[in-house]
Design a protein around this motif. Structure first.
Motif, mmCIF file in Angstrom:
data_model
loop_
_atom_site.group_PDB
_atom_site.id
_atom_site.type_symbol
_atom_site.label_atom_id
_atom_site.label_comp_id
_atom_site.label_asym_id
_atom_site.label_seq_id
_atom_site.Cartn_x
_atom_site.Cartn_y
_atom_site.Cartn_z
ATOM 1 N N GLY A 76 24.564 37.126 68.697
ATOM 2 C CA GLY A 76 23.722 37.197 67.466
ATOM 3 C C GLY A 76 24.458 37.423 66.285
ATOM 4 N N LEU A 77 25.722 38.245 66.492
ATOM 5 C CA LEU A 77 26.583 38.836 65.434
ATOM 6 C C LEU A 77 27.522 37.392 65.059
ATOM 7 C CD1 LEU A 77 27.801 41.250 63.790
ATOM 8 C CD2 LEU A 77 29.498 41.635 65.338
ATOM 9 N N ILE A 78 27.881 36.837 66.360
ATOM 10 C CA ILE A 78 28.719 35.453 66.246
ATOM 11 C C ILE A 78 27.950 34.565 65.467
ATOM 12 C CG2 ILE A 78 29.728 33.861 67.676
ATOM 13 C CD1 ILE A 78 30.588 35.736 69.562
ATOM 14 N N ALA A 79 26.316 34.432 65.631
ATOM 15 C CA ALA A 79 25.874 33.531 65.197
ATOM 16 C C ALA A 79 25.678 33.603 63.856
ATOM 17 C CB ALA A 79 24.259 33.360 65.716
ATOM 18 N N GLY A 80 25.655 34.817 63.269
ATOM 19 C CA GLY A 80 25.406 35.255 61.775
ATOM 20 C C GLY A 80 26.884 34.797 61.090
ATOM 21 N N GLY A 81 27.873 35.125 61.737
ATOM 22 C CA GLY A 81 29.252 34.703 61.144
ATOM 23 C C GLY A 81 29.106 33.131 61.056
ATOM 24 N N ILE A 82 28.841 32.452 62.043
ATOM 25 C CA ILE A 82 29.049 30.865 62.023
ATOM 26 C C ILE A 82 27.968 30.360 60.880
ATOM 27 C CG2 ILE A 82 28.273 28.737 63.307
ATOM 28 C CD1 ILE A 82 28.896 30.111 65.830
ATOM 29 N N GLN A 83 26.691 31.077 60.674
ATOM 30 C CA GLN A 83 25.987 30.762 59.429
ATOM 31 C C GLN A 83 26.518 30.857 58.286
ATOM 32 O OE1 GLN A 83 22.241 32.831 60.982
ATOM 33 N NE2 GLN A 83 21.374 30.893 60.375
ATOM 34 N N LEU A 84 27.309 32.027 58.248
ATOM 35 C CA LEU A 84 27.929 32.309 56.810
ATOM 36 C C LEU A 84 28.994 31.366 56.663
ATOM 37 C CD1 LEU A 84 27.975 34.657 54.939
ATOM 38 C CD2 LEU A 84 29.705 36.070 56.044
ATOM 39 N N LEU A 85 29.792 30.737 57.548
ATOM 40 C CA LEU A 85 30.582 29.701 57.317
ATOM 41 C C LEU A 85 29.925 28.384 57.091
ATOM 42 C CD1 LEU A 85 33.657 28.665 57.757
ATOM 43 C CD2 LEU A 85 33.272 28.120 60.219
ATOM 44 N N LEU A 86 28.991 28.336 57.813
ATOM 45 C CA LEU A 86 28.250 27.074 57.496
ATOM 46 C C LEU A 86 27.702 26.851 55.890
ATOM 47 C CD1 LEU A 86 25.998 26.610 60.402
ATOM 48 C CD2 LEU A 86 27.811 25.102 59.857
ATOM 49 N N GLY A 87 27.339 28.078 55.375
ATOM 50 C CA GLY A 87 26.813 28.016 53.835
ATOM 51 C C GLY A 87 28.213 27.843 53.116
ATOM 52 N N PHE A 88 29.413 28.332 53.519
ATOM 53 C CA PHE A 88 30.512 28.135 52.490
ATOM 54 C C PHE A 88 30.904 26.707 52.340
ATOM 55 C CE2 PHE A 88 31.080 32.857 52.630
ATOM 56 C CZ PHE A 88 31.262 32.962 51.430
ATOM 57 N N ILE A 89 30.733 26.009 53.830
ATOM 58 C CA ILE A 89 31.095 24.606 53.844
ATOM 59 C C ILE A 89 30.349 23.698 53.270
ATOM 60 C CG2 ILE A 89 32.987 25.154 55.491
ATOM 61 C CD1 ILE A 89 30.955 23.866 57.477
ATOM 62 N N LYS A 90 29.113 24.321 52.717
ATOM 63 C CA LYS A 90 27.959 23.478 52.079
ATOM 64 C C LYS A 90 27.088 22.690 53.044
ATOM 65 C CE LYS A 90 30.121 23.696 47.656
ATOM 66 N NZ LYS A 90 29.286 24.878 47.162
ATOM 67 N N ALA A 91 26.788 23.207 54.379
ATOM 68 C CA ALA A 91 26.088 22.275 55.325
ATOM 69 C C ALA A 91 24.808 22.452 55.110
ATOM 70 C CB ALA A 91 26.398 22.838 56.686
ATOM 71 N N GLY A 92 24.327 23.335 54.055
ATOM 72 C CA GLY A 92 22.847 23.196 53.610
ATOM 73 C C GLY A 92 22.462 22.083 53.171
ATOM 74 N N SER A 93 23.301 21.081 52.653
ATOM 75 C CA SER A 93 22.989 19.714 51.873
ATOM 76 C C SER A 93 22.136 18.904 52.818
ATOM 77 C CB SER A 93 23.987 19.264 51.262
ATOM 78 O OG SER A 93 25.027 18.930 52.234
ATOM 79 N N ILE A 94 22.298 19.233 53.960
ATOM 80 C CA ILE A 94 21.743 18.223 54.811
ATOM 81 C C ILE A 94 20.124 18.115 55.117
ATOM 82 C CG2 ILE A 94 23.559 18.202 56.719
ATOM 83 C CD1 ILE A 94 21.549 20.080 58.437
ATOM 84 N N SER A 95 19.606 19.216 54.307
ATOM 85 C CA SER A 95 18.183 19.418 53.994
ATOM 86 C C SER A 95 17.668 18.502 53.090
ATOM 87 C CB SER A 95 17.863 20.916 53.528
ATOM 88 O OG SER A 95 18.300 21.384 52.208
ATOM 89 N N ASN A 96 18.615 17.872 52.238
ATOM 90 C CA ASN A 96 18.074 16.823 51.298
ATOM 91 C C ASN A 96 17.414 15.599 52.036
ATOM 92 O OD1 ASN A 96 18.508 18.622 49.065
ATOM 93 N ND2 ASN A 96 20.877 18.063 49.207
ATOM 94 N N TYR A 97 17.919 15.712 53.359
ATOM 95 C CA TYR A 97 17.760 14.287 53.904
ATOM 96 C C TYR A 97 16.306 14.330 54.874
ATOM 97 C CZ TYR A 97 22.437 13.278 52.327
ATOM 98 O OH TYR A 97 23.452 12.885 51.292
ATOM 99 N N PHE A 98 15.745 15.303 54.877
ATOM 100 C CA PHE A 98 14.513 15.438 55.635
ATOM 101 C C PHE A 98 13.476 14.973 54.827
ATOM 102 C CE2 PHE A 98 15.992 19.886 56.977
ATOM 103 C CZ PHE A 98 16.856 19.122 58.189
#
Length: 531
Positions: A92-114
């Motif tokens: 779970g700790l590793i998952a949180g770290g990966i999500q933090l990284l995803l936020g920094f590389i702006k992966a959240g923008s994929i939500s615009n395509y839903f």
């Protein structure tokens, strides 16, 4: 510059909605922990962190985070596979770290395509599930845990067969409490004098009355009394040692275990997708039409999962059920989510005995109304009137969410939407006007605004059907994009076949759209690209 949010600007409405979300979240946190094969308090810890930490860091005004039903199967298998809950906490700790990284590389923008119709279908599907899943609890049949959103249940039943099982297990006391609670919830907000009492939400009144009714049944020795199996079951620490034992830490010695990393990556991906879907849904619900920075949301979720794992909590996501309850209760800002987290913290430490007197039937009444509002028949009518290209992906998502799960349902809806887009492109990429062609007639092929490689086959077929000795005008005046594959196809047609079969070709609008010019007399046009 980001506008600073005043958390106390709408405290009255936010406190009332936070209270409602707290009442809904409490049994869900416990039920999801139970289904995940994790300690019950791990669900509460995730709910507290999701409310206070993620609620504060997030830019979403309505979203509420906590342990998610969509992760229960992953968590259950992972705990068994890794051999201990402590090793799972490291994942779970590793998952949180990966999500933090995803936020920094702006992966959240994929939500615009839903697509909007798929998001609305997801919400309606969740609404159907919530409504159907609460019917057994409303009748006092609580074999399936509160918070289960899966079609196939751990008890061997499914969402629909469970409804038939209810017939032989009706608890009249629970049914009476459900009816009274529903009456209060429906009537309370329709009486002007009561509606003004913002700090006394109808859900709190329904819970309070439900507890009083059941206490009366118990004290009078009535067989209508709702007993332990049908009440909230919050663990009650009897000493400081027991309270301290709640905090479990990750087993960092498992850092070299490849399985831990695989689980961590899996949780990060699934939790991030579910969160982005919920954020899109929350923004759709927002009457003020405020939009959430999804990259900030991924960072907030990452930090929340890191802290939750360090304290012995389950992984979390932004959750549709809590978010909908928050919106329905009138939340104005993220202060509502924070208040719900604070109430969870205070209640489990100070008044667990009182909370254990709440009948699940009265909470079922609250969720029944939430489910109905999500899956309101008027929403189905709305998409029906929009036509098949909007309705089919919507209704397919609804059905798939009900019979499978959220992610599979949304995936199906998106796939159908993409197929319709492709089909639409094939149909609208060009217009071929050739009504009863006669010698000497001019054939017009008008290209659409966008012509992609998907249109190549259809345009190729159209060009091949043009008869010998004819005149053709290919018009790109309204076109803003055309794929190189299609340009090459038109070039080949003009240079080779048109020449061989005496087809006179005129090109219009290509200079403006594609930086191309035409030269020569009619019938002898060629493409010249600007360098």
């Amino acid at each position: 510059m980001t506008k600073k949010i005043n958390l106390f600007a709408n405290l009255k409405s936010d406190f009332a909605s936070g209270l409602v979300v707290f009442l809904v979240a409490l049994p869900l946190c416990l039920g999801i922990a139970l289904a995940s094969g994790a300690p019950l308090f791990s669900g509460i810890i995730a709910g507290i962190v999701g409310g206070i930490v993620v609620g504060y860091l997030s830019k979403s005004h309505l979203s509420v985070s906590g342990p998610a039903a969509g992760l229960t199967a992953i968590v259950l298998v992972a705990i068994t596979d890794l051999g201990s809950f402590n090793a799972f906490l490291l994942a779970g700790l590793i998952a949180g770290g990966i999500q933090l990284l995803l936020g920094f590389i702006k992966a959240g923008s994929i939500s615009n395509y839903f697509p909007t119709n798929v998001i609305e279908g997801m919400l309606a599907g969740i609404g159907v599930i919530i409504f159907l899943k609460q019917i057994p609890h409303a009748f006092g049949y609580d074999k399936d845990y509160e918070g289960d959103l899966a079609f196939n249940q751990p008890d061997g039943q499914n969402t629909f067969t469970e409804l038939f099982s209810v017939l032989g297990h009706v608890q009249l006391g629970a049914l009476l409490i459900t009816i009274v609670s529903l009456f209060i919830l429906i009537v309370w907000d329709k009486i002007p004098a009561l509606k003004k009492l913002k700090l006394v939400p109808s859900a709190l009144v329904a819970v309070f009355v439900g507890v009083l009714i059941n206490e009366y049944f118990i004290q009078s020795g009535s067989n209508l009394a709702v007993l332990d199996n049908h009440l909230v079951k919050l663990p009650v620490p009897t000493s400081l040692e027991e309270l301290g034992a709640i905090i479990v830490t990750p087993d960092f010695s498992a850092i070299t275990n490849s399985k831990v990393w695989i689980v961590g990556i899996t949780i990060a991906v699934v939790a991030s997708i579910e969160t982005l879907l919920c954020i899109e849904a929350a923004d759709r619900m927002d009457e003020q039409k405020r939009y959430t920075d999804t990259n900030v949301e991924l960072k907030a979720q990452g930090i929340g999962n890191i802290i939750s794992s360090l304290l012995g909590g389950l992984p979390m996501t932004s959750v549709v059920v809590r978010t909908t309850a928050n919106n329905t209760a009138g939340a104005k800002s993220k202060m509502s989510a924070i208040i719900h987290g604070v109430l969870l913290l205070i209640s489990v430490l100070a008044i667990p005995v009182l909370l254990n007197k709440i009948p699940l039937a009265t909470l079922a009444a609250i969720l029944l109304l939430i489910g109905y509002k999500l899956a309101n028949p008027s929403k189905i009518k709305h998409f029906w009137e929009k036509g098949k290209y909007q309705f089919i992906p919507f209704i397919a998502t609804v059905i798939a969410v009900v019979f499978t799960d959220l992610l599979k349902g949304v995936a199906l809806g998106i796939i159908i939407s993409i197929i319709f887009i492709m089909k639409g492109n094939l149909q609208r990429a060009y217009k071929f006007r050739k009504e009863e062609y006669k010698d000497g007639d001019i054939i017009h092929i008008d290209l659409a605004q966008e012509v992609s490689f998907l249109n190549k086959a259809a345009i190729k077929q159209t060009l091949s059907s043009i008869p010998e000795n004819s005149k053709v005008i290919i018009n790109a005046s309204d076109t803003v994009y055309i794929a190189h594959d299609v340009l090459d196809l038109i070039k080949e047609f003009k240079k080779i076949r048109a020449k061989d079969e005496n087809i006179k070709v005129k090109l219009e609008g290509f200079k403006k759209a594609y930086n191309l010019i035409e030269t020569g007399e009619e019938g002898k046009h060629v493409f010249i690209e600007h360098k």
